[in-house]
Design a protein around this motif. Structure first.
Motif, mmCIF file in Angstrom:
data_model
loop_
_atom_site.group_PDB
_atom_site.id
_atom_site.type_symbol
_atom_site.label_atom_id
_atom_site.label_comp_id
_atom_site.label_asym_id
_atom_site.label_seq_id
_atom_site.Cartn_x
_atom_site.Cartn_y
_atom_site.Cartn_z
ATOM 1 N N ASN A 1 0.736 -1.196 0.074
ATOM 2 C CA ASN A 1 0.046 0.030 0.034
ATOM 3 C C ASN A 1 1.004 0.990 0.144
ATOM 4 N N VAL A 2 0.349 2.432 -0.316
ATOM 5 C CA VAL A 2 0.836 3.628 -0.257
ATOM 6 C C VAL A 2 -0.081 4.606 0.376
ATOM 7 N N ALA A 3 0.580 5.493 1.136
ATOM 8 C CA ALA A 3 -0.532 6.259 2.148
ATOM 9 C C ALA A 3 0.262 7.714 2.198
ATOM 10 N N LEU A 4 -0.676 8.494 2.575
ATOM 11 C CA LEU A 4 -0.417 10.101 2.433
ATOM 12 C C LEU A 4 -0.460 10.342 4.074
ATOM 13 N N ALA A 5 0.376 11.257 4.706
ATOM 14 C CA ALA A 5 0.411 11.407 6.021
ATOM 15 C C ALA A 5 0.738 12.945 6.255
ATOM 16 N N PRO A 6 -0.286 13.655 5.814
ATOM 17 C CA PRO A 6 -0.055 15.261 6.110
ATOM 18 C C PRO A 6 0.215 15.317 7.474
ATOM 19 N N GLY A 7 1.380 16.071 7.911
ATOM 20 C CA GLY A 7 1.609 16.356 9.384
ATOM 21 C C GLY A 7 1.660 15.410 10.221
ATOM 22 N N GLY A 8 2.068 14.020 9.653
ATOM 23 C CA GLY A 8 2.470 12.817 10.248
ATOM 24 C C GLY A 8 1.237 12.050 10.779
ATOM 25 N N VAL A 9 -0.065 12.506 9.962
ATOM 26 C CA VAL A 9 -1.171 11.678 10.200
ATOM 27 C C VAL A 9 -1.907 10.894 8.873
ATOM 28 N N ILE A 10 -1.882 9.646 8.950
ATOM 29 C CA ILE A 10 -2.195 8.872 7.627
ATOM 30 C C ILE A 10 -3.822 9.579 7.379
ATOM 31 N N THR B 1 9.025 8.970 3.040
ATOM 32 C CA THR B 1 9.422 10.031 2.124
ATOM 33 C C THR B 1 9.035 11.304 2.915
ATOM 34 N N PRO B 2 9.986 12.123 3.288
ATOM 35 C CA PRO B 2 9.520 13.478 3.572
ATOM 36 C C PRO B 2 8.974 14.374 2.478
ATOM 37 N N VAL B 3 8.138 15.207 2.675
ATOM 38 C CA VAL B 3 7.400 16.013 1.536
ATOM 39 C C VAL B 3 7.798 17.373 2.218
ATOM 40 N N PHE B 4 8.433 18.215 1.583
ATOM 41 C CA PHE B 4 8.734 19.651 1.712
ATOM 42 C C PHE B 4 8.233 20.507 0.686
ATOM 43 N N GLY C 1 4.509 16.729 5.135
ATOM 44 C CA GLY C 1 4.189 15.663 5.728
ATOM 45 C C GLY C 1 5.106 14.132 5.312
ATOM 46 N N ILE C 2 4.169 13.162 5.249
ATOM 47 C CA ILE C 2 4.974 12.077 4.902
ATOM 48 C C ILE C 2 4.097 11.319 3.764
ATOM 49 N N VAL C 3 4.783 10.696 2.763
ATOM 50 C CA VAL C 3 4.462 9.654 1.724
ATOM 51 C C VAL C 3 4.863 8.318 2.175
ATOM 52 N N ALA C 4 4.067 7.473 2.676
ATOM 53 C CA ALA C 4 4.408 6.061 3.177
ATOM 54 C C ALA C 4 4.252 4.835 2.200
ATOM 55 N N LEU C 5 5.039 4.064 2.425
ATOM 56 C CA LEU C 5 4.986 2.868 1.510
ATOM 57 C C LEU C 5 5.236 1.694 2.274
#
Length: 464
Positions: A99-108, A163-166, A179-183
């Motif tokens: 799966n791949v997830a988006l976690a803006p601010g560290g929350v999925i 993967t951090p997103v700036f 936030g973070i793009v998680a895999l």
């Protein structure tokens, strides 16, 4: 065959067998060591192939979060439709992605696919220390961090990338953390190549987290039992600082690595025994031939050649009182004429046996040829003692001799005795023999069946 003659071939054969066994052992040791070294080199090449396969699969998988991170950094946002479309397309191209997830601010807040991963929605990384450490490291280094395998909140284990997103300004500079793009990567799919490589190469392959102080390293993939033996190992560094240890060894263990096949190995172990046996036979045959060359074939007594050698040795050695007794049979020709040569041979063998039984262990009986015998005696006491021994020999020889068919025959004997050395006068072997021969002639001249002693040159005559 004398004890020395029997012992020497055994010693030679045994030593050659031992030496060849040692050489065979050394040869096999170095051949096996070379084979093991070659197997180690092959194991390292196998691990290099495994490493390259993992690299390719991880690079393909990491393209997913990096693509999404680039889109978010450029647009400062991404809607659910775009996220699902991009994620679906990238996951189809890489089946190892779970799966791949988006976690803006560290929350999925979004995950694809949702089915089976519902428990991960709303997860705050700060509430999961095991995962938050990797998130913080990714933010600090501004690079993708891979950790795991780790327990997933939605169940099972997986390899996790963060993967951090700036967000960037118009000049392309990072302005603030988004936030973070998680895999999550399915480790079974990721390491599918390991099984194929192991089957193809004949090596057992294992992957585990690199051991640390107090921790042996958790198994990741492959055959964990590889690390219970002495495998060839290679460290594999993951993005973000974690490391795996790759290990490989032959599927049958290092003891199965042999430079020479089993059948040939058995033949090599057998070869020293064969060579030792051949050496024994050759030396024994040589000694036997030498022994036969010094033996009379009819009676088994030492022959004239052996007699000459022994007599010279006694004269050249430390001076001590010795004696030569020459014995010539009387009335032997009629035995051949009356009963045949076979009977004559029987008579000669019987005379030889009687003389052999008469002497001591240090004395030797010889057949000089025809019906003539000789006895060499050492440490004699006197001429009279030797004459008495010769008389006993004559008495034994005169006893009836049994022939085939119940027949009997008799022969007489005359003896000449020469004691040497006497009076301090050096003598040659021919001198001693001539004295004994003269004494024998005198015995014959006096009618035979008696013993006569001939003194040494310059000594007092012995008893008749």
């Amino acid at each position: 065959m004398p004890a020395r003659t029997r012992l020497v071939p055994i010693l030679v054969g045994g030593l050659i067998a031992l030496a060849m066994s040692a050489l065979t052992g050394i040869l096999l040791y170095y051949v096996d060591a070379k084979a093991e070294l070659e197997a180690s080199s092959r194991a390292y090449a196998v691990l290099a192939e495994v490493r390259d396969q993992i690299d390719r699969r991880l690079e393909t998988a990491l393209a997913v979060p990096e693509t999404l991170a680039a889109v978010i950094a450029a647009e400062e946002r991404i809607d659910d439709k775009a996220f699902n479309a991009i994620a679906a397309r990238l996951i189809r191209a890489n089946p190892s992605i779970r799966n791949v997830a988006l976690a803006p601010g560290g929350v999925i807040s979004a995950i694809h696919p949702v089915r089976g991963n519902e428990a991960a929605l709303g997860l705050r990384y700060a509430d999961v220390p095991a995962q938050n450490a990797a998130v913080l490291r990714a933010i600090r280094t501004r690079r993708t961090v891979i950790a795991g395998p780790l327990e997933l909140v939605q169940g099972g284990t997986g390899l996790l990338s963060r993967t951090p997103v700036f967000l960037r300004d118009s000049e392309g500079e990072d302005t603030r953390y988004w936030g973070i793009v998680a895999l999550a990567v399915d480790t079974d799919q990721l390491f599918e190549d390991i099984r194929q490589i192991a089957d193809r190469t004949g090596f057992s392959i294992g992957v585990r987290r690199a051991p640390r102080a107090g921790s042996p390293g958790m198994p990741v993939a492959g055959s964990p039992e590889v690390f219970s033996g002495p495998p060839v190992t290679m460290l594999y560094s993951l993005p973000g600082g974690d490391r795996w240890e790759l290990g490989a060894m032959p599927q049958g263990g290092w003891q199965s690595v042999e430079g020479i096949p089993g059948i040939l190995r058995a033949l090599l172990y057998l070869l020293p025994l064969v060579l030792g046996w051949i050496a024994y036979r050759v030396v024994a045959s040589r000694y036997r031939n030498q022994e036969l060359a010094r033996r009379d074939p009819l009676t088994g007594l030492a022959n004239r050649k052996s007699f000459d050698y022994q007599l010279r040795g006694l004269l050249q050695g430390k001076p001590r009182s010795c004696a030569l007794v020459l014995i010539d049979l009387d009335g032997f020709k009629p035995v051949n004429d009356t009963h045949g040569h076979s009977a004559g041979d029987t008579a000669l063998r019987e005379v030889a046996e009687r003389l052999r039984n008469l002497i001591r262990g240090t004395d030797v009986v010889y057949r000089l040829g025809g019906d003539e015998f000789a006895i060499l005696l050492q440490d004699v006491k006197s001429d009279q003692h030797m004459v008495n021994l010769a008389k006993r020999a004559i008495a034994r020889i005169k006893q009836p001799i049994a022939l085939d068919g119940g027949r009997e025959t008799t022969v007489g004997a005359s003896a000449g005795v020469a004691v040497f050395p006497l009076g301090g006068h050096p003598e040659r072997a021919s001198d001693v023999f001539d004295r004994a021969d003269r004494a024998l002639y005198r015995s014959k001249a006096q009618g035979g069946n008696r013993a006569v002693a001939e003194p040494a040159v310059g000594s007092t005559p012995g008893l008749p």
